[in-house]
Design a protein around this motif. Structure first.
Motif, PDB file in Angstrom:
ATOM      1  N   GLY A   1       0.790  -1.225   0.000  1.00 29.15           N
ATOM      2  CA  GLY A   1       0.000   0.000   0.000  1.00 29.15           C
ATOM      3  C   GLY A   1       0.822   1.275   0.000  1.00 29.15           C
ATOM      4  O   GLY A   1       0.291   2.354   0.245  1.00 29.15           O
TER       5      GLY A   1
ATOM      6  N   PRO B   1       2.767   6.166   1.818  1.00 26.23           N
ATOM      7  CA  PRO B   1       1.500   5.526   1.479  1.00 26.23           C
ATOM      8  C   PRO B   1       0.987   6.064   0.136  1.00 26.23           C
ATOM      9  O   PRO B   1       1.081   7.268  -0.138  1.00 26.23           O
ATOM     10  N   THR B   2       0.496   5.178  -0.698  1.00 29.76           N
ATOM     11  CA  THR B   2      -0.019   5.578  -2.005  1.00 29.76           C
ATOM     12  C   THR B   2      -1.038   6.696  -1.833  1.00 29.76           C
ATOM     13  O   THR B   2      -1.920   6.621  -0.982  1.00 29.76           O
TER      14      THR B   2
END
Length: 117
Positions: A28, A99-100
């Motif tokens: 993620g 984090p994306t």
């Protein structure tokens, strides 16, 4: 991922500064490379830490109360919510993990669009 990723090759595909490129995904998170030079904007990330690994060159991470200098092969993790400004007096190459969807400026309105290479 089917093959090894050569970070130097990925960095050779673009010239823009302060415009991270995602080279892989990890639980993620975006694993990114970026070329930097000059001063970035003061910002913070209220919900996530900020991971910096210097691949080439040297950068200063300016905090409001001190400056952390990083050379090639060194990392620093800025805790979430801490205001900071990366500065590179000469071109430097970094590996970032976030984090994306995390805006690079801490603000979606001013963030650079994330590109995948």
């Amino acid at each position: 991922m089917t093959d090894a990723i050569n970070l130097a090759e990925k960095l050779s595909t673009f010239d823009e500064r302060w415009s991270p490129r995602t080279v892989s995904l990890f639980n993620g998170h975006d694993v990114m490379v970026v070329k930097v030079e000059g001063e970035f904007t003061w910002h913070s990330h209220p919900d996530t830490d900020d991971f910096f690994l210097v691949l080439k060159g040297e950068i200063d991470i300016e905090l409001r109360d001190r400056t952390i200098t990083l050379k090639a092969g060194e990392i620093y993790v800025i805790p979430k919510g801490v205001e900071h400004r990366p500065v590179a007096r000469q071109e430097a190459h970094l590996l970032l993990i976030e984090p994306t969807g995390t805006p690079n400026t801490g603000d979606p309105e001013t963030a650079v669009a994330r590109k995948v290479i």
